[in-house]
Design a protein around this motif. Structure first.
Motif, short mmCIF file in Angstrom:
data_model
loop_
_atom_site.label_atom_id
_atom_site.label_comp_id
_atom_site.label_asym_id
_atom_site.label_seq_id
_atom_site.Cartn_x
_atom_site.Cartn_y
_atom_site.Cartn_z
N GLU A 102 -3.07 0.24 -10.82
CA GLU A 102 -3.49 -0.61 -11.94
C GLU A 102 -4.99 -0.57 -12.18
O GLU A 102 -5.45 -0.97 -13.25
CB GLU A 102 -3.05 -2.06 -11.68
CG GLU A 102 -1.58 -2.33 -11.93
CD GLU A 102 -0.67 -1.75 -10.88
OE1 GLU A 102 0.54 -1.64 -11.14
OE2 GLU A 102 -1.15 -1.40 -9.77
N TYR A 103 -5.75 -0.08 -11.20
CA TYR A 103 -7.21 -0.07 -11.34
C TYR A 103 -7.78 1.33 -11.58
O TYR A 103 -9.00 1.49 -11.67
CB TYR A 103 -7.85 -0.68 -10.09
CG TYR A 103 -7.49 -2.14 -9.87
CD1 TYR A 103 -7.07 -2.94 -10.94
CD2 TYR A 103 -7.55 -2.71 -8.62
CE1 TYR A 103 -6.73 -4.26 -10.75
CE2 TYR A 103 -7.22 -4.05 -8.41
CZ TYR A 103 -6.80 -4.82 -9.49
OH TYR A 103 -6.48 -6.15 -9.30
N ASN A 148 2.06 1.67 -3.53
CA ASN A 148 0.98 2.20 -4.38
C ASN A 148 0.83 3.71 -4.18
O ASN A 148 0.63 4.46 -5.14
CB ASN A 148 -0.33 1.50 -4.06
CG ASN A 148 -0.38 0.07 -4.59
OD1 ASN A 148 0.40 -0.29 -5.47
ND2 ASN A 148 -1.29 -0.73 -4.06
N VAL A 208 -5.20 1.46 -5.88
CA VAL A 208 -4.28 0.61 -6.63
C VAL A 208 -4.12 1.23 -8.02
O VAL A 208 -5.09 1.32 -8.78
CB VAL A 208 -4.82 -0.83 -6.76
CG1 VAL A 208 -3.86 -1.70 -7.56
CG2 VAL A 208 -5.07 -1.43 -5.38
N PHE A 214 -4.02 -7.54 -10.55
CA PHE A 214 -2.87 -6.80 -10.02
C PHE A 214 -1.59 -7.61 -10.22
O PHE A 214 -0.58 -7.09 -10.71
CB PHE A 214 -3.11 -6.51 -8.54
CG PHE A 214 -1.96 -5.85 -7.82
CD1 PHE A 214 -1.63 -4.53 -8.07
CD2 PHE A 214 -1.23 -6.55 -6.87
CE1 PHE A 214 -0.58 -3.92 -7.39
CE2 PHE A 214 -0.18 -5.96 -6.19
CZ PHE A 214 0.15 -4.63 -6.46
N TYR A 223 -10.01 4.54 -5.90
CA TYR A 223 -9.21 3.32 -5.87
C TYR A 223 -7.78 3.66 -5.44
O TYR A 223 -7.22 4.68 -5.87
CB TYR A 223 -9.17 2.65 -7.25
CG TYR A 223 -10.50 2.11 -7.72
CD1 TYR A 223 -11.59 1.98 -6.86
CD2 TYR A 223 -10.68 1.72 -9.04
CE1 TYR A 223 -12.80 1.48 -7.30
CE2 TYR A 223 -11.90 1.22 -9.49
CZ TYR A 223 -12.96 1.10 -8.61
OH TYR A 223 -14.15 0.61 -9.05
N ARG A 229 -0.65 -7.89 -13.98
CA ARG A 229 -0.05 -6.66 -14.51
C ARG A 229 1.39 -6.51 -14.01
O ARG A 229 2.26 -6.05 -14.76
CB ARG A 229 -0.90 -5.46 -14.09
CG ARG A 229 -2.33 -5.45 -14.64
CD ARG A 229 -2.39 -5.19 -16.12
NE ARG A 229 -2.00 -3.83 -16.46
CZ ARG A 229 -2.82 -2.78 -16.44
NH1 ARG A 229 -4.10 -2.94 -16.12
NH2 ARG A 229 -2.39 -1.59 -16.77
N LEU A 230 1.64 -6.88 -12.76
CA LEU A 230 3.01 -6.80 -12.25
C LEU A 230 3.92 -7.78 -12.97
O LEU A 230 5.07 -7.46 -13.28
CB LEU A 230 3.03 -7.06 -10.75
CG LEU A 230 2.30 -6.07 -9.83
CD1 LEU A 230 2.68 -6.34 -8.38
CD2 LEU A 230 2.60 -4.63 -10.20
N PHE A 237 -5.63 -7.32 -3.36
CA PHE A 237 -5.50 -6.46 -4.54
C PHE A 237 -6.02 -7.08 -5.83
O PHE A 237 -6.08 -6.41 -6.85
CB PHE A 237 -4.03 -6.07 -4.73
CG PHE A 237 -3.43 -5.38 -3.54
CD1 PHE A 237 -3.80 -4.08 -3.20
CD2 PHE A 237 -2.50 -6.03 -2.73
CE1 PHE A 237 -3.25 -3.45 -2.10
CE2 PHE A 237 -1.95 -5.41 -1.63
CZ PHE A 237 -2.33 -4.11 -1.30
N ARG A 260 0.84 -1.21 0.00
CA ARG A 260 0.00 0.00 0.00
C ARG A 260 0.87 1.26 0.00
O ARG A 260 0.55 2.25 -0.66
CB ARG A 260 -0.94 -0.02 1.20
CG ARG A 260 -2.03 -1.08 1.11
CD ARG A 260 -3.08 -0.94 2.20
NE ARG A 260 -4.10 -1.97 2.06
CZ ARG A 260 -4.12 -3.11 2.76
NH1 ARG A 260 -3.15 -3.35 3.66
NH2 ARG A 260 -5.07 -4.00 2.57
#
Length: 524
Positions: free
Chosen positions: A388-389, A58, A386, A126, A384, A129-130, A122, A55
């Protein structure tokens, strides 16, 4: 950048765009933050501490992204602004190093024994994508990334600073499009010839930039073990559930089913205009009495849009009022402003931003509703935590934008009055006419990266061949330089965002389904 600083940043909820604080990231402080996170993850923490470290990471990424987006917007607003360009150059030069730091965190997350807890907190996307980010970056390619960005900026500078003279008046690449819908065919031809004369004058630079980009991108892919840039880019772009083969099937369906249909559209267009055949300088004009135009100027259009979004839903009402109150739209074309339109967001501030170039064509309303679709999605995703979202992948992003174009149809009379039916015909037909062009852009890029040693002349010849496949009606005989197959050089996505174009075609098919369903039952 201290936590106290960022608490101050979060207090700017009523500030306009020009008042949003921008601070160039302190690289030493950023690296120190990353080192704390990696040290925590290296200490074999329990699941709770692992999630807390993620977190924190992020949050760091969102703070950095906010400053990066601000710098990009301010540069595109005026590419001649030396201060704005300096900030862009800072990010261009340092971004690969910062990506390296972020990747050091990614590797530790992927190696964590608490994978189930991470997915639970997550989501599995998530992790996907990582994983893609880890596979598509290595410190060895940093210099290639810096050079690639520099070349893209050079192309943007060239196109944004274009000055095209027609009868003593100077136009840029956005404003000249107004002449290309003039009812006087000679005016249209003169404008298109002038536009391509500018391209020919700059062709050596543009073709040289692209040639170097193709080779750099291919070198980057090979360095990371990919057979070509195409495979690399699909993964880098987050296409986790479809392949180049799937896209080829889609393109063939467009050739088989859409091209014959829109060829008939072009034949009907010629009849409406009283022409034997449509030529390149006629393509933008659909009606003998002119294309539908909004009945007012920039301020009038924005005022009508505010009323439209107030009626559409409580959520869009809140969203668009905020966009206006905080001056989060830049829609007027002007000298040294980058071409095109886009939407971005400033995650830490929780707001999106719309950039466009109104040019007194039908497209003014289309681009506003399109980018508002992006912006509304970004606004609804603002809570959000995160990164990625905050935005989906590109093809899903474009469903939001193109879907918004059709979902606002009931309010088009606010803009077009008695021309509303004409606009709806123009817009719906345009959605179908776009599909072959979008597929041509995509197939062209697949060919380019399968043939990275091709010469500029060979690339132009391939584009010319694809025009014959996807746009068999095209006749550029009156504009010789266009007839060589050079139109693709105006398409900035090809230069700056490779393979980001089929997304529009895929999304258009979904947007058309939204349109159909909205006609059946808007409440759903």
């Amino acid at each position: 950048m201290t936590q106290a600083f960022w608490r101050t940043i979060m207090s700017v909820s009523e500030q306009t765009f020009s008042q949003l604080p921008y601070v160039r990231p302190d690289l030493s402080a950023l690296k120190a933050s990353i080192d704390v996170i990696t040290s925590t993850l290296d200490a074999s923490p329990d699941a709770e501490k692992t999630l807390a470290a993620i977190r924190s990471w992020n949050s760091v990424r969102m703070q950095f992204s906010t400053m990066h987006s601000l710098a990009e917007v301010r540069y595109t607003q005026n590419v001649a602004d030396t201060e704005a360009k300096s900030e862009k150059e800072f990010f261009d030069a340092e971004y690969p190093t910062i990506t390296e730091w972020f990747t050091s965190v990614i590797k530790r997350i992927l190696a964590s024994p608490h994978r189930d807890a991470i997915v639970g907190a997550f989501g599995n996307l998530f992790i996907k994508r990582l994983e893609a980010g880890d596979r598509t970056f290595d410190p060895s390619i940093k210099d290639l990334l810096v050079e690639e960005t520099r070349l893209c900026t050079e192309y943007s500078d060239i196109t944004a600073s274009a000055k095209i003279d027609v009868d003593g008046t100077t136009y840029n690449l956005s404003s000249i499009l107004k002449l290309q819908i003039d009812l006087d065919r000679d005016v249209r031809l003169k404008a298109v010839k002038a536009q391509y004369a500018w391209l020919e004058q700059n062709s050596e630079r543009i073709e040289g930039i692209y040639d170097r980009l193709v080779k750099l991108r291919t070198e980057r892919a090979h360095a990371l073990g990919y057979p070509s840039y195409t495979e690399f880019r699909y993964e880098e772009f987050g296409r986790v559930d479809y392949t180049a083969n799937d896209v080829a099937v889609f393109r063939q369906a467009v050739i088989d089913h859409v091209v014959p249909l829109v060829t008939r559209f072009r034949q009907a267009q010629a009849r409406r205009l009283g022409l034997d055949q449509i030529e390149l300088h006629d393509e933008r004009v659909q009606f003998v009495d002119g294309n539908p135009l909004a009945e007012g100027d920039h301020d009038w259009i924005v005022d009508k849009a505010q009323r439209m979004y107030a009626d559409l839903s409580p959520e869009t009402h809140e969203f668009f009022d905020l966009m206006l109150q905080r001056e989060l739209l830049d829609l007027k074309t002007r000298e040294n402003k980058a071409t095109g339109g886009y939407c971005t967001s400033f995650p830490t501030y929780g707001v999106p931003f719309i950039f466009a170039n109104f040019n007194k064509t039908t497209h003014d309303v289309e681009v506003l509703t399109h980018e508002a679709g992006h912006a509304f999605q970004a606004y609804r995703s603002r809570t959000y935590d995160v990164p990625e979202y905050l935005w989906p992948t590109a093809e899903a992003c474009e469903i939001h934008s193109m879907g918004m174009e059709f979902l606002t149809w009931p309010w088009m009379d606010l803009f077009f009055g008695k021309q509303t039916d004409k606009f709806r015909f123009y817009h719906l037909q345009g959605a179908l006419l776009f599909l072959p062009y979008g597929c041509a852009v995509d197939q062209f890029q697949h060919w380019v990266y399968a043939n990275p040693s091709a010469t500029p002349a060979e690339r132009n010849a391939e584009w010319k061949r694809l025009e014959g496949v996807y746009m068999p009606w095209r006749d550029a005989s009156s504009v010789p330089y266009a007839a060589h197959g050079t139109q693709w050089q105006f398409q900035k996505h090809i230069i700056e965002a490779p393979f980001y174009y089929i997304d529009y075609a895929l999304a258009q098919t979904c947007a058309l389904q939204y349109w159909q369903r909205s006609l059946e039952d808007r409440t759903q």
